[in-house]
Scaffold this motif. Structure first.
Motif, PDB file in Angstrom:
ATOM      1  N   ALA A 149       0.877  -1.169   0.000  1.00 13.68           N
ATOM      2  CA  ALA A 149       0.000   0.000   0.000  1.00 13.68           C
ATOM      3  C   ALA A 149       0.916   1.220   0.000  1.00 13.68           C
ATOM      4  CB  ALA A 149      -0.924   0.017   1.209  1.00 13.68           C
ATOM      5  N   TYR A 150       1.108   1.807  -1.147  1.00 14.38           N
ATOM      6  CA  TYR A 150       2.069   2.904  -1.274  1.00 14.38           C
ATOM      7  C   TYR A 150       1.423   4.199  -0.759  1.00 14.38           C
ATOM      8  CZ  TYR A 150       5.748   5.835  -3.190  1.00 14.38           C
ATOM      9  OH  TYR A 150       6.784   6.728  -3.327  1.00 14.38           O
ATOM     10  N   ASP A 151       1.713   4.497   0.487  1.00 12.67           N
ATOM     11  CA  ASP A 151       1.072   5.643   1.142  1.00 12.67           C
ATOM     12  C   ASP A 151       2.088   6.645   1.677  1.00 12.67           C
ATOM     13  OD1 ASP A 151       2.159   4.188   3.210  1.00 12.67           O
ATOM     14  OD2 ASP A 151       0.353   4.208   4.467  1.00 12.67           O
ATOM     15  N   ARG A 152       3.235   6.712   1.034  1.00 12.84           N
ATOM     16  CA  ARG A 152       4.267   7.658   1.455  1.00 12.84           C
ATOM     17  C   ARG A 152       3.750   9.101   1.418  1.00 12.84           C
ATOM     18  NH1 ARG A 152       9.703   6.384   3.239  1.00 12.84           N
ATOM     19  NH2 ARG A 152       9.969   4.177   2.778  1.00 12.84           N
ATOM     20  N   VAL A 153       4.096   9.877   2.426  1.00 12.79           N
ATOM     21  CA  VAL A 153       3.807  11.307   2.385  1.00 12.79           C
ATOM     22  C   VAL A 153       4.751  11.944   1.372  1.00 12.79           C
ATOM     23  CG1 VAL A 153       3.839  13.474   3.698  1.00 12.79           C
ATOM     24  CG2 VAL A 153       3.028  11.363   4.783  1.00 12.79           C
ATOM     25  N   PRO A 154       4.226  12.666   0.381  1.00 15.44           N
ATOM     26  CA  PRO A 154       5.121  13.306  -0.589  1.00 15.44           C
ATOM     27  C   PRO A 154       6.168  14.168   0.109  1.00 15.44           C
ATOM     28  CG  PRO A 154       2.859  13.431  -1.342  1.00 15.44           C
ATOM     29  CD  PRO A 154       2.805  12.885   0.064  1.00 15.44           C
ATOM     30  N   TYR A 155       7.389  14.111  -0.407  1.00 14.02           N
ATOM     31  CA  TYR A 155       8.517  14.830   0.218  1.00 14.02           C
ATOM     32  C   TYR A 155       9.439  15.343  -0.868  1.00 14.02           C
ATOM     33  CZ  TYR A 155      13.135  15.385   2.369  1.00 14.02           C
ATOM     34  OH  TYR A 155      14.357  15.876   2.757  1.00 14.02           O
ATOM     35  N   PHE A 156       9.921  16.556  -0.699  1.00 10.13           N
ATOM     36  CA  PHE A 156      10.996  17.032  -1.562  1.00 10.13           C
ATOM     37  C   PHE A 156      11.849  18.039  -0.800  1.00 10.13           C
ATOM     38  CE2 PHE A 156       7.342  19.766  -2.582  1.00 10.13           C
ATOM     39  CZ  PHE A 156       7.878  21.031  -2.485  1.00 10.13           C
ATOM     40  N   PHE A 157      12.992  18.340  -1.368  1.00 12.57           N
ATOM     41  CA  PHE A 157      13.910  19.272  -0.713  1.00 12.57           C
ATOM     42  C   PHE A 157      14.525  20.184  -1.751  1.00 12.57           C
ATOM     43  CE2 PHE A 157      16.560  15.851  -2.172  1.00 12.57           C
ATOM     44  CZ  PHE A 157      17.786  16.424  -2.471  1.00 12.57           C
ATOM     45  N   TYR A 191      10.055  19.838   2.316  1.00 21.12           N
ATOM     46  CA  TYR A 191       8.597  19.983   2.275  1.00 21.12           C
ATOM     47  C   TYR A 191       7.978  18.594   2.329  1.00 21.12           C
ATOM     48  CZ  TYR A 191       3.932  21.222   0.424  1.00 21.12           C
ATOM     49  OH  TYR A 191       2.580  21.384   0.241  1.00 21.12           O
ATOM     50  N   SER A 192       6.991  18.429   3.183  1.00 17.94           N
ATOM     51  CA  SER A 192       6.268  17.165   3.286  1.00 17.94           C
ATOM     52  C   SER A 192       4.775  17.435   3.177  1.00 17.94           C
ATOM     53  CB  SER A 192       6.543  16.482   4.635  1.00 17.94           C
ATOM     54  OG  SER A 192       7.905  16.149   4.778  1.00 17.94           O
ATOM     55  N   GLY A 193       4.073  16.593   2.436  1.00 14.50           N
ATOM     56  CA  GLY A 193       2.622  16.708   2.373  1.00 14.50           C
ATOM     57  C   GLY A 193       2.109  17.094   1.010  1.00 14.50           C
ATOM     58  N   TRP A 194       0.862  17.518   0.999  1.00 19.22           N
ATOM     59  CA  TRP A 194       0.186  17.859  -0.254  1.00 19.22           C
ATOM     60  C   TRP A 194      -0.845  18.928   0.065  1.00 19.22           C
ATOM     61  CZ3 TRP A 194       1.339  16.865  -5.120  1.00 19.22           C
ATOM     62  CH2 TRP A 194       0.393  17.096  -6.112  1.00 19.22           C
ATOM     63  N   ALA A 195      -0.586  20.165  -0.348  1.00 15.79           N
ATOM     64  CA  ALA A 195      -1.493  21.270  -0.038  1.00 15.79           C
ATOM     65  C   ALA A 195      -1.511  22.284  -1.169  1.00 15.79           C
ATOM     66  CB  ALA A 195      -1.075  21.949   1.272  1.00 15.79           C
ATOM     67  N   PRO A 196      -2.050  21.914  -2.333  1.00 17.23           N
ATOM     68  CA  PRO A 196      -2.124  22.877  -3.434  1.00 17.23           C
ATOM     69  C   PRO A 196      -3.060  24.023  -3.081  1.00 17.23           C
ATOM     70  CG  PRO A 196      -3.416  20.927  -3.937  1.00 17.23           C
ATOM     71  CD  PRO A 196      -2.664  20.623  -2.674  1.00 17.23           C
ATOM     72  N   GLY A 253      -8.026  22.924  10.825  1.00 17.19           N
ATOM     73  CA  GLY A 253      -7.163  22.590  11.954  1.00 17.19           C
ATOM     74  C   GLY A 253      -6.300  21.361  11.757  1.00 17.19           C
ATOM     75  N   ARG A 254      -6.397  20.702  10.610  1.00 14.31           N
ATOM     76  CA  ARG A 254      -5.585  19.519  10.345  1.00 14.31           C
ATOM     77  C   ARG A 254      -4.413  19.881   9.429  1.00 14.31           C
ATOM     78  NH1 ARG A 254     -10.912  17.816  10.558  1.00 14.31           N
ATOM     79  NH2 ARG A 254     -11.294  16.082  12.018  1.00 14.31           N
ATOM     80  N   VAL A 255      -3.240  19.374   9.761  1.00 12.71           N
ATOM     81  CA  VAL A 255      -2.033  19.698   8.999  1.00 12.71           C
ATOM     82  C   VAL A 255      -2.031  18.898   7.695  1.00 12.71           C
ATOM     83  CG1 VAL A 255       0.479  19.662   8.976  1.00 12.71           C
ATOM     84  CG2 VAL A 255      -0.728  20.213  11.099  1.00 12.71           C
ATOM     85  N   LEU A 256      -2.011  19.634   6.580  1.00 13.18           N
ATOM     86  CA  LEU A 256      -1.923  19.003   5.259  1.00 13.18           C
ATOM     87  C   LEU A 256      -0.482  18.899   4.787  1.00 13.18           C
ATOM     88  CD1 LEU A 256      -4.801  20.860   3.352  1.00 13.18           C
ATOM     89  CD2 LEU A 256      -4.934  18.711   4.631  1.00 13.18           C
ATOM     90  N   ALA A 257       0.335  19.880   5.154  1.00 15.93           N
ATOM     91  CA  ALA A 257       1.725  19.920   4.685  1.00 15.93           C
ATOM     92  C   ALA A 257       2.545  20.772   5.630  1.00 15.93           C
ATOM     93  CB  ALA A 257       1.793  20.487   3.266  1.00 15.93           C
ATOM     94  N   GLY A 258       3.846  20.538   5.604  1.00 20.75           N
ATOM     95  CA  GLY A 258       4.762  21.344   6.396  1.00 20.75           C
ATOM     96  C   GLY A 258       6.059  21.545   5.656  1.00 20.75           C
TER      97      GLY A 258
END
Length: 420
Positions: A327-335, A345-350, A376-381
């Protein structure tokens, strides 16, 4: 049941394909592994192309995933400089451009993406560049050094991650830089307007000029060389070279010709795969930039064009090909690294998906963490020059736990204390 008589074919010689091949052997697969890449280079990672190698800080070999001898030792058959021109799903065969026909039991499409092209007059001039392949970086590195020596001018079309990283590299060499961007801030689709201004200020402080709200309409040249660019608001900018950094398109033509399900470009494009990275054909999988994954965590299809997705997606697909539950559920990440700014950056918040941006730390000093929240829920950081927080940020995203924005913004409150 996987046995030693089976052949697993990997189409795509990038990081996702290489890591898939590596994982197959690490998981004990004894069958035939064939990796086909359309470049003559063995598989390499792409971040150095716009970071360390382009800056002249890292040598060329640092980009490669494995040394040359590793593939022979691991009994991985490399077909480099070859293109797969067709897939016959009924016979489970793939045909190469030289006429070779390869049988497969399982097939992985790790075909990646290709740079979008400028559709304006003048793109055939010698000084127009893209940055996607190692050969592009080889050439661009020489170009930037020459521009720096000669006080030359680079115009970059697009203020996304590649555009900004190349702008930083060009300034490192001493070249003059103008960035033309239709949106009002850099990284508008990735970070929204709230954080885009940070990167405007960063680059402006290093001498980069921005021209926002405009797009290129023509590249003007003489005797085959670039002289200037014109924009749709009537401006003209001097240029000796132009970089087109307007995004990348997933390479899906092979999948489309084979009749596999695709995702519409309006929704990100790509080869449609489920959470196990399986396509609409049970014997064909897809990973990396070309794959649009039905993401278990976000509940939508995501196509992510970043290093971590290739790094982790290739192994996940390999395990799925072996029949393991995936189940490929990795939180998107880039630097990204630009001048003295390093960020993750982690997450997905367009834009449009969040209702609040919370800053924790000192944005003026460029030492902070930004959080994108919805109800109130964190989508990305995104942590900027603040380190060792990525795991916690990703745990906050995964938890879907509501947090108090004021507490989240308080650097004195440990991030870990906000986890449920």
């Amino acid at each position: 049941m996987v046995d030693a008589d089976q052949t697993f074919l990997i189409v795509g010689g990038g990081l996702a394909g290489a890591k898939a091949a590596e994982t197959l052997r690490a998981e004990g697969f004894k069958g035939r592994v064939i990796l086909v890449g359309d470049e003559r280079e063995r598989p390499y990672e792409r971040p150095p192309l716009s970071k360390g190698y382009l800056l002249g800080k890292d040598d060329r070999d640092s980009a490669f995933v494995q040394e040359t001898a590793w593939y022979a030792r691991s009994d991985i058959e490399l077909h480099l400089g070859q293109t797969v021109v067709g897939i016959d799903r009924a016979s489970r065969t793939a045909r190469l451009g030289d006429g070779t026909v390869l049988h497969y039991d399982k097939l992985l499409l790790a075909t990646g993406a290709e740079p979008r092209r400028l559709d304006v007059p003048g793109t055939d001039l010698a000084g127009v560049h893209h940055l996607r392949r190692l050969a592009h970086a080889d050439r661009l590195r020489q170009v930037l050094a020459a521009l720096g020596r000669d006080n030359g001018h680079l115009v970059i079309a697009g203020a996304g991650w590649i555009g900004l990283e190349v702008a930083a590299a060009a300034r490192h060499y001493g070249a003059e830089v103008t960035v033309v961007e239709p949106q009002p801030t850099p990284l508008h689709s990735a970070l929204g307007p709230e954080l885009g201004q940070l990167f405007t200020d960063l680059h402006a402080a290093h001498g980069v000029r921005f021209h926002f709200g405009a797009g290129l309409t023509e590249i003007v040249g003489q005797d085959g060389m670039v002289l200037a660019v014109r924009t749709d608001d009537g401006e003209e900018h001097p240029a000796h070279d132009v970089l087109a950094a307007i995004g990348a398109a997933p390479r899906t033509s092979l999948a489309e010709a084979a009749g596999l399900a695709l995702v519409d470009r309006a929704h990100g494009g790509g080869i449609a795969v489920d959470a196990s990275l399986r396509t609409s054909d049970p014997d064909i999988f897809a990973a990396g930039d070309a794959a649009a994954v039905l993401h278990p965590l976000f509940g939508i299809r995501l196509r992510v064009e970043h290093w971590a997705n290739a790094l982790n997606g290739g192994p996940a697909a390999a395990r799925a090909m072996l029949g393991q539950k995936v189940a490929y559920d990795r939180v998107p990440y880039f630097f990204s690294d630009q001048y003295d700014l390093g960020m993750e950056y982690s997450g997905w918040a367009p834009p449009g998906s969040y209702d609040q941006v919370v800053i924790r730390g000192d944005a003026g000093k460029r030492e902070f963490i930004a959080f994108w929240l919805a109800e109130g829920r964190v989508l990305a950081g995104m942590n900027v020059n603040v380190w060792d927080v990525t795991d916690t940020v990703q745990q906050l995203i995964r938890s879907r736990h509501q947090v108090d924005a004021q507490v989240l913004a308080d650097p004195g409150t440990p991030l870990e204390s906000l986890l449920p």
